[in-house]
Design a protein around this motif. Structure first.
Motif, short mmCIF file in Angstrom:
data_model
loop_
_atom_site.label_atom_id
_atom_site.label_comp_id
_atom_site.label_asym_id
_atom_site.label_seq_id
_atom_site.Cartn_x
_atom_site.Cartn_y
_atom_site.Cartn_z
N UNK A 53 -49.74 -16.13 -3.59
CA UNK A 53 -50.10 -15.76 -4.97
C UNK A 53 -49.19 -14.66 -5.52
N UNK A 54 -48.29 -14.13 -4.68
CA UNK A 54 -47.37 -13.11 -5.16
C UNK A 54 -46.09 -13.17 -4.33
N UNK A 55 -44.94 -12.83 -4.93
CA UNK A 55 -43.68 -12.86 -4.18
C UNK A 55 -43.73 -12.00 -2.91
N UNK A 56 -44.49 -10.90 -2.99
CA UNK A 56 -44.56 -10.02 -1.83
C UNK A 56 -45.16 -10.74 -0.63
N UNK A 57 -46.14 -11.63 -0.89
CA UNK A 57 -46.75 -12.40 0.20
C UNK A 57 -45.74 -13.34 0.83
N UNK A 58 -45.02 -14.04 -0.04
CA UNK A 58 -44.02 -14.99 0.46
C UNK A 58 -42.99 -14.25 1.29
N UNK A 59 -42.60 -13.07 0.79
CA UNK A 59 -41.60 -12.31 1.51
C UNK A 59 -42.12 -11.85 2.87
N UNK A 60 -43.36 -11.42 2.89
CA UNK A 60 -43.95 -10.97 4.15
C UNK A 60 -44.00 -12.13 5.15
N UNK A 61 -44.15 -13.35 4.63
CA UNK A 61 -44.22 -14.51 5.51
C UNK A 61 -42.83 -14.96 5.95
N UNK A 62 -41.78 -14.39 5.35
CA UNK A 62 -40.44 -14.75 5.77
C UNK A 62 -39.63 -15.56 4.78
N UNK A 63 -40.10 -15.62 3.53
CA UNK A 63 -39.32 -16.31 2.49
C UNK A 63 -38.74 -15.25 1.55
N UNK A 64 -37.44 -15.00 1.67
CA UNK A 64 -36.81 -13.95 0.86
C UNK A 64 -35.98 -14.56 -0.25
#
Lengths: 510, 342
Positions: A72-83
């Motif tokens: 639901x937020x770019x920060x989540x995706x980033x934390x999961x490893x999608x930069x």
């Protein structure tokens, strides 16, 4: 092949009144570079944003590493490893390289930032992508290209499994692109999945393993790069006849008299003195690498920078070029390469943007009548195929290609005798590109003199009657008539050095 | 510090090549420290002029007096530095100082214990800062407007408490105000100076060694980027106004010690002195660049000019304003030159 790290199935994204994506499937495998292609508005950015959690899905499913996810937020995706690395460098230029890489996740000791460990960690991450700069140096002391690489170092600092590069090359020159590609290959060989968006076809064929093409929010094709020819790729992207691109083959126009003659014009530290003649009814191309002095020549001719040597003649008479106003009065128009900062006024409507230059020419006491304005706006919207054809739409909401058309129209309204176009087709899609090239050719046929600057050699060669080549802030050659891309490239590279394509060495695929 | 070793990327464009060559020739001073160093040089120069012209100027006590007479301004400048680093501005600090002196004087007159007064004043200042920061963030209003409103509000509240000057007779406050600490060499300073210096050290720690502090710089450099990097921009943007409000209240307490009275017309225009000190100290109003130490030296420069003019004796104190005005212009010009050279 292995299991995809990202598997998007039947993705639909809707905005009020618009179906931005309709049932798109997209797969990304570990250790591949996957190019996402499409015109502006095809849905590339929307697909990326659907993946990274910026846009909610109307339908469809995303699996990441086999698990269904819904960020639901770019920060989540980033934390999961999608930069994600964006086109503009989204870093803080006032901070150091190390801080930029580790901001928000600095190593700490008793609650305070441990500067030494931070620099050490940053140096490690920089070394991983083979970038040897001092982590303690301030980011803005480095060229944009290096800043972009620092952004990538930041992106991979979270042990990214997926790296999304959204048009990372649009402001880089050939050497810098080669360096970026070297780093992409390093990451790919480590098993990172790279999603790469660009408008440059050559780059797609150089770096990517597979290509997915979108058009109007729908999936058109997914192919291994080797199995898709350029012409097939372009027609998949355009979905229409390629006639337009062929049509602008050089017509045998007869250039008229010299409109503008520059004799020994130069500026210290900017560009060495050069001679240049631009005749009415011809297109003069200006080719060279980024920083070769292309833009500087244009700025001198327009009076945006003051020449400290030489003189400029317009219609045979010396022109005292005190500034852009003097140039405009003499009939010179200059469409800047940085359309966001120096060109359009994003908050104003298409109509207001079109009228701006005309109003400036008339002076403040003589407003442009609404009827005349409407007529002009309608004419140019049709002529240049500006979409959507809504004069009241704020220019900032148009796509890049259409913004460029508005900018072009704005100068055409003033009926210039010499039109200087600096990178008019940068960052815009193939269709709009072809349209702009065609307009340039038509304008020249009607007797306008055009100075055409572009980083894309094929484009310069195709559009121009004459090509002036710049290298290291000097005019090195002027080529008449039918020149090939290879000739110009050799001149740009200079001294037998293959400066342009020396980054093309193939890395060993994993 | 270091010439960028662009080993991996050949710096092809002549611009970047000459830039790295230039920084290689320089003697180990990072560009970002230049404005602070320039301010320090100006300070030494003005102080030097005083020492040459007037007997007894170059004494430890004159130096100590600089701190004693400007302790409150140092604290204000510290808070203002946080705000300006994020690219904001706080116009309310002068009024908050006046409000703090009023609250302190009135509460002490009403017989409140000194510790409660101190806490009340600090809480009021921080609360006002919090409110302004929240409005700026929540409604996206420009800080200039919001803090201008805060300035009028605080000044108005002073008059609600009293239109007259209220003197402070509380023994604790009197002791704090008159008490002095002897330093080696017979130089004395007040408790106010100690408090101001503690505030400076705390600010340096927070700005340079905590995530909050680094985020302050990041927000000033590029707020969009900071948000995309996943930093706590909201907390920081509101936080700096809380810090500035707290510093204004603390400055107000020091000012009430200095004046030993509360008055609605205290500290009129002091927000501008604080902003001037920060700018003279080398911070950019656009944010992201600057140091607390620079602001402190900025205050000292302003103080020295004032001292010079009082030593001269015949000059009106308005000359201070004229000189400060000229200095501000000179510094902004200097900053532009430095910025353009890069």
């Amino acid at each position: 092949m292995t299991v995809p790290v990202v598997d998007m199935r039947g993705i639909s994204v809707e905005f009020p009144g618009v179906k931005a994506l309709q049932e798109v499937d997209f797969r990304l495998f570990p250790g591949e570079v996957h190019a996402l292609m499409g015109e502006n508005g095809a849905g590339k950015s929307t697909l990326i944003k659907a993946l990274t959690g910026v846009h909610p899905l109307a339908a469809g499913e995303i699996r990441y590493a086999g698990e269904p996810v819904a960020f639901t937020a770019p920060a989540q995706a980033q934390a999961a490893g999608i930069s994600t690395v964006y086109q503009e460098v989204n870093l803080c230029a006032n901070l150091t390289v190390a801080e930029n890489i580790l901001l928000g996740r600095e190593p700490r000791k008793f609650g305070r930032i441990d500067g030494r460990r931070m620099r050490a960690r940053a140096a490690e991450l920089l070394a991983r992508i083979g970038l040897h700069i001092d982590p303690g140096s301030v980011l803005e002391s480095h060229p944009i290209a290096v800043q972009q690489l620092v952004a990538i170092a930041r992106a991979v600092a979270v042990d990214a499994r997926v790296l999304v590069l959204d048009e990372p090359t649009s402001s880089l020159d050939a050497d810098e692109v080669a360096e970026l590609f070297r780093i992409i290959r390093v990451l790919r060989d480590e098993g990172v999945a790279v999603l790469f968006v660009t408008h440059f076809l050559e780059q797609v064929y150089e770096i990517s393993d597979r290509i997915t093409v979108l058009r109007n929010g729908r999936l058109v094709a997914e192919h291994p790069t080797a199995a898709l020819s350029r012409i097939d790729l372009v027609s998949a992207m355009l979905g229409r006849e390629m006639g337009l691109l062929e049509e602008i083959e050089r017509r045998s126009g007869t250039p008229g008299q010299a409109f503008l003659v520059a004799e020994g014009v130069g500026r210290k530290g900017s560009v060495a003195p050069f001679d240049l003649e631009i005749r009415s009814g011809e297109v003069v191309g200006l080719a060279g690498l980024l920083g070769s002095g292309r833009t500087e020549v244009a700025r001198l001719l327009f009076g945006a920078d003051k020449a400290d040597s030489g003189r400029i003649l317009v219609n045979g008479k010396p022109l005292r070029l005190t500034g852009p106003r003097a140039a405009i009065e003499a009939g010179v128009a200059f469409s800047s390469e940085d359309r966001k900062a120096e060109g359009i006024v994003a908050d104003l409507s298409v109509r207001d943007n079109l009228i701006l230059a005309m109003q400036a020419a008339r002076g403040w006491a003589r407003p442009v009548p609404r009827k005349l304005a409407d007529e002009l706006v309608a004419k140019y919207i049709e002529l240049l195929d500006i979409r959507p054809a809504d004069p009241d739409r704020a220019v900032g909401n148009l796509s890049g290609g259409n913004q460029q058309k508005v900018l072009l129209a704005r100068w055409l309204v003033t009926q210039p005798k010499l039109l200087i176009l600096d990178e008019p087709t940068r960052g815009i899609d193939v269709g709009a590109k072809a349209q702009i090239q065609k307009v340039v050719a038509d304008l020249a046929a009607e007797g306008m003199a055009v100075l055409f600057i572009s980083a894309e050699l094929e484009e310069v060669v195709r559009v121009s009657d004459r090509v002036v080549v710049m290298r290291d802030r000097q005019k090195v050659a002027e080529l008449d008539g039918d020149v090939g891309v290879d000739d110009v490239m050799a001149l740009i590279a200079g001294g037998g050095d293959h400066g342009v394509d020396h980054g093309v060495e193939k890395a060993v695929a994993s | 510090m270091v010439a960028p070793e662009v080993g991996a990327v050949p710096a092809k464009s002549p611009g970047s090549a000459s830039r790295s060559a230039r920084s290689r020739g320089r003697v180990n001073v990072p560009k970002r420290f230049l404005p602070v160093i320039a301010t320090f040089v100006v300070f030494v120069a003005t102080f030097g002029v005083g020492s040459v012209r007037y007997e007894g100027f170059a004494s430890g006590q004159v130096m100590a007096n600089l701190f004693i007479d400007n302790a409150f301004l140092i604290v204000l400048a510290v808070g203002m530095t946080f705000v300006i680093l994020t690219g904001g501005i706080d116009l309310s600090v002068g009024s908050v100082v006046a409000l703090s002196t009023m609250i302190a004087a009135a509460a002490l007159q009403a017989g409140w214990p000194a510790w409660l007064v101190v806490i009340t004043v600090l809480a009021t200042g921080s609360g006002l800062g919090l409110a302004m920061g929240w409005v700026i963030h929540r409604f996206g209003v420009q800080p200039f407007i919001v803090t201008l409103a805060g300035m009028f509000l605080a000044r108005g509240l002073c008059f609600v408490i009293s239109v007259e000057s209220v003197s402070i007779k509380d023994p604790t406050f009197r002791d704090l105000a008159t008490g002095s600490i002897e330093l080696p060499g017979g130089v004395t300073i007040t408790y106010g100076v100690v408090i101001a210096l503690v505030a400076v050290l705390a600010a340096v720690y927070v700005l340079h060694l905590t995530r909050f502090g680094r985020t302050v710089y990041a927000v000033g450099g590029s707020e969009t980027s900071a948000r995309l990097m996943g930093l706590a921009t909201t907390r920081v943007k509101i936080g700096v106004y809380v810090i500035s409000g707290f510093c204004s209240a603390l400055g107000g307490l020091l000012f009430s010690l200095y004046m030993l009275s509360g008055y609605s017309l205290h500290a009129v225009g002091m927000e501008l002195d604080a902003i001037a000190a920060v700018v003279v100290g080398g911070s950019l109003l656009s944010g992201g660049v600057g140091f607390v130490i620079g602001s402190v030296v900025g205050v000292l420069v302003l103080g020295t000019i004032q001292t010079l003019i009082s030593f001269e004796g015949t000059l009106s104190s308005w000359w201070t304003k004229i000189v400060i005005g000229a200095l501000l212009l000179a510094f902004i010009a200097l900053q532009r030159i430095i910025v353009r050279r890069t």
